[in-house]
Design a protein around this motif. Structure first.
Motif, PDB file in Angstrom:
ATOM      1  N   ALA A  34       0.996  -1.152   0.044  1.00  0.00           N
ATOM      2  CA  ALA A  34       0.027   0.127  -0.155  1.00  0.00           C
ATOM      3  C   ALA A  34       0.701   1.143   0.050  1.00  0.00           C
ATOM      4  CB  ALA A  34      -0.883  -0.090   1.313  1.00  0.00           C
ATOM      5  N   ASP A  35       1.769   0.950   0.753  1.00  0.00           N
ATOM      6  CA  ASP A  35       2.818   2.391   0.872  1.00  0.00           C
ATOM      7  C   ASP A  35       3.543   2.536  -0.558  1.00  0.00           C
ATOM      8  OD1 ASP A  35       2.346   2.580   3.453  1.00  0.00           O
ATOM      9  OD2 ASP A  35       4.177   1.907   4.121  1.00  0.00           O
ATOM     10  N   LEU A  36       3.873   1.590  -1.351  1.00  0.00           N
ATOM     11  CA  LEU A  36       4.425   1.675  -2.454  1.00  0.00           C
ATOM     12  C   LEU A  36       3.523   2.067  -3.623  1.00  0.00           C
ATOM     13  CD1 LEU A  36       6.730  -1.490  -2.747  1.00  0.00           C
ATOM     14  CD2 LEU A  36       7.458   0.556  -2.527  1.00  0.00           C
ATOM     15  N   ALA A  37       2.089   1.711  -3.475  1.00  0.00           N
ATOM     16  CA  ALA A  37       1.370   2.025  -4.528  1.00  0.00           C
ATOM     17  C   ALA A  37       0.800   3.569  -4.151  1.00  0.00           C
ATOM     18  CB  ALA A  37       0.031   1.423  -4.229  1.00  0.00           C
ATOM     19  N   ALA A  63       3.370   5.682  -3.062  1.00  0.00           N
ATOM     20  CA  ALA A  63       4.177   6.547  -3.740  1.00  0.00           C
ATOM     21  C   ALA A  63       4.375   6.606  -5.130  1.00  0.00           C
ATOM     22  CB  ALA A  63       5.500   5.941  -3.102  1.00  0.00           C
ATOM     23  N   ARG A  64       3.861   5.365  -5.619  1.00  0.00           N
ATOM     24  CA  ARG A  64       3.834   5.231  -7.242  1.00  0.00           C
ATOM     25  C   ARG A  64       2.983   6.463  -7.826  1.00  0.00           C
ATOM     26  NH1 ARG A  64       2.158   0.002 -10.414  1.00  0.00           N
ATOM     27  NH2 ARG A  64       3.236   0.543 -12.490  1.00  0.00           N
ATOM     28  N   ARG A  65       1.633   6.606  -7.160  1.00  0.00           N
ATOM     29  CA  ARG A  65       0.755   7.342  -7.691  1.00  0.00           C
ATOM     30  C   ARG A  65       1.280   8.692  -7.534  1.00  0.00           C
ATOM     31  NH1 ARG A  65      -2.611   4.076  -4.865  1.00  0.00           N
ATOM     32  NH2 ARG A  65      -2.511   5.426  -2.839  1.00  0.00           N
ATOM     33  N   LEU A  66       1.913   9.241  -6.400  1.00  0.00           N
ATOM     34  CA  LEU A  66       2.503  10.312  -6.341  1.00  0.00           C
ATOM     35  C   LEU A  66       3.629  10.734  -7.268  1.00  0.00           C
ATOM     36  CD1 LEU A  66       2.755  10.535  -2.377  1.00  0.00           C
ATOM     37  CD2 LEU A  66       0.956  11.937  -3.898  1.00  0.00           C
ATOM     38  N   LEU A  67       4.459   9.495  -7.573  1.00  0.00           N
ATOM     39  CA  LEU A  67       5.482   9.814  -8.443  1.00  0.00           C
ATOM     40  C   LEU A  67       4.940   9.966  -9.823  1.00  0.00           C
ATOM     41  CD1 LEU A  67       8.215   9.964  -9.414  1.00  0.00           C
ATOM     42  CD2 LEU A  67       8.549   7.453  -9.420  1.00  0.00           C
ATOM     43  N   ARG A  68       3.723   9.404 -10.288  1.00  0.00           N
ATOM     44  CA  ARG A  68       3.171   9.537 -11.485  1.00  0.00           C
ATOM     45  C   ARG A  68       2.586  10.906 -11.563  1.00  0.00           C
ATOM     46  NH1 ARG A  68       2.195   5.013 -14.736  1.00  0.00           N
ATOM     47  NH2 ARG A  68       2.590   3.087 -13.823  1.00  0.00           N
ATOM     48  N   ARG A  69       1.900  11.469 -10.610  1.00  0.00           N
ATOM     49  CA  ARG A  69       1.407  12.654 -10.823  1.00  0.00           C
ATOM     50  C   ARG A  69       2.425  13.750 -10.737  1.00  0.00           C
ATOM     51  NH1 ARG A  69      -2.472  12.268  -5.448  1.00  0.00           N
ATOM     52  NH2 ARG A  69      -3.674  10.544  -6.248  1.00  0.00           N
ATOM     53  N   THR A  70       3.704  13.628 -10.284  1.00  0.00           N
ATOM     54  CA  THR A  70       4.700  14.554 -10.070  1.00  0.00           C
ATOM     55  C   THR A  70       5.350  14.495 -11.926  1.00  0.00           C
ATOM     56  OG1 THR A  70       5.349  14.343  -7.995  1.00  0.00           O
ATOM     57  CG2 THR A  70       6.872  14.926  -9.396  1.00  0.00           C
ATOM     58  N   ILE A  71       5.474  13.502 -12.218  1.00  0.00           N
ATOM     59  CA  ILE A  71       5.889  13.348 -13.579  1.00  0.00           C
ATOM     60  C   ILE A  71       4.887  14.028 -14.516  1.00  0.00           C
ATOM     61  CG2 ILE A  71       6.229  11.559 -15.458  1.00  0.00           C
ATOM     62  CD1 ILE A  71       7.549   9.842 -13.496  1.00  0.00           C
ATOM     63  N   ALA A  72       3.652  13.819 -14.403  1.00  0.00           N
ATOM     64  CA  ALA A  72       2.774  14.320 -15.289  1.00  0.00           C
ATOM     65  C   ALA A  72       2.506  15.976 -15.097  1.00  0.00           C
ATOM     66  CB  ALA A  72       1.173  13.880 -15.037  1.00  0.00           C
ATOM     67  N   ALA A  73       2.661  16.546 -13.826  1.00  0.00           N
ATOM     68  CA  ALA A  73       2.657  17.802 -13.788  1.00  0.00           C
ATOM     69  C   ALA A  73       3.786  18.502 -14.201  1.00  0.00           C
ATOM     70  CB  ALA A  73       2.578  18.162 -12.209  1.00  0.00           C
ATOM     71  N   THR A  74       4.988  17.709 -14.087  1.00  0.00           N
ATOM     72  CA  THR A  74       6.266  18.142 -14.836  1.00  0.00           C
ATOM     73  C   THR A  74       6.295  18.495 -16.194  1.00  0.00           C
ATOM     74  OG1 THR A  74       7.401  17.373 -12.747  1.00  0.00           O
ATOM     75  CG2 THR A  74       8.811  17.724 -14.779  1.00  0.00           C
ATOM     76  N   GLU A  75       5.644  17.334 -16.775  1.00  0.00           N
ATOM     77  CA  GLU A  75       5.641  17.151 -18.195  1.00  0.00           C
ATOM     78  C   GLU A  75       4.838  18.238 -18.726  1.00  0.00           C
ATOM     79  OE1 GLU A  75       6.308  12.521 -19.157  1.00  0.00           O
ATOM     80  OE2 GLU A  75       4.212  13.119 -18.768  1.00  0.00           O
ATOM     81  N   ASP A  76       3.506  18.687 -18.126  1.00  0.00           N
ATOM     82  CA  ASP A  76       2.518  19.628 -18.443  1.00  0.00           C
ATOM     83  C   ASP A  76       3.339  21.062 -18.585  1.00  0.00           C
ATOM     84  OD1 ASP A  76       0.471  17.617 -18.899  1.00  0.00           O
ATOM     85  OD2 ASP A  76      -0.339  18.107 -16.753  1.00  0.00           O
ATOM     86  N   ALA A  77       4.054  21.038 -17.212  1.00  0.00           N
ATOM     87  CA  ALA A  77       4.852  22.540 -17.200  1.00  0.00           C
ATOM     88  C   ALA A  77       5.601  22.814 -18.368  1.00  0.00           C
ATOM     89  CB  ALA A  77       5.479  22.502 -15.671  1.00  0.00           C
ATOM     90  N   ALA A  78       6.458  21.665 -18.632  1.00  0.00           N
ATOM     91  CA  ALA A  78       7.480  21.892 -19.810  1.00  0.00           C
ATOM     92  C   ALA A  78       6.811  21.891 -21.306  1.00  0.00           C
ATOM     93  CB  ALA A  78       8.277  20.342 -19.790  1.00  0.00           C
TER      94      ALA A  78
END
Length: 53
Positions: free
Chosen positions: A32-35, A37-52
Motif C-alpha cells: 500500500a505504501d509503494l502504491a 508512492a507510485r501514484r505520487l510519482l506519476r502525478r509529479t511526472i505528469a505535472a512536470t511534463e505539463d509544465a514543460a
C-alpha cells in the motif's frame, strides 16, 4: 514450515499460521505504501511534463 504428521499429511506447526498472517499484513502495508508512492510519482511526472509543454 508445515509439520509432517505422517507420510502424506501436513499440518502447520504451532504458531506458524499467526506468523505467516503477520508477515502477510506487513507485506500488504508495504504494498500500500509503494502504491501511494507510485501514484505520487506519476502525478509529479505528469505535472512536470505539463509544465514543460
Amino acid at each position: 514450515m508445515p509439520c509432517t504428521v505422517d507420510e502424506a499429511t501436513l499440518h502447520p506447526c504451532p504458531g506458524v499460521l499467526s506468523s505467516l498472517r503477520e508477515q502477510l499484513n506487513v507485506l500488504d502495508r508495504r504494498a500500500a505504501d509503494l502504491a501511494t508512492a507510485r501514484r505520487l510519482l506519476r502525478r509529479t511526472i505528469a505535472a512536470t511534463e505539463d509544465a514543460a509543454a
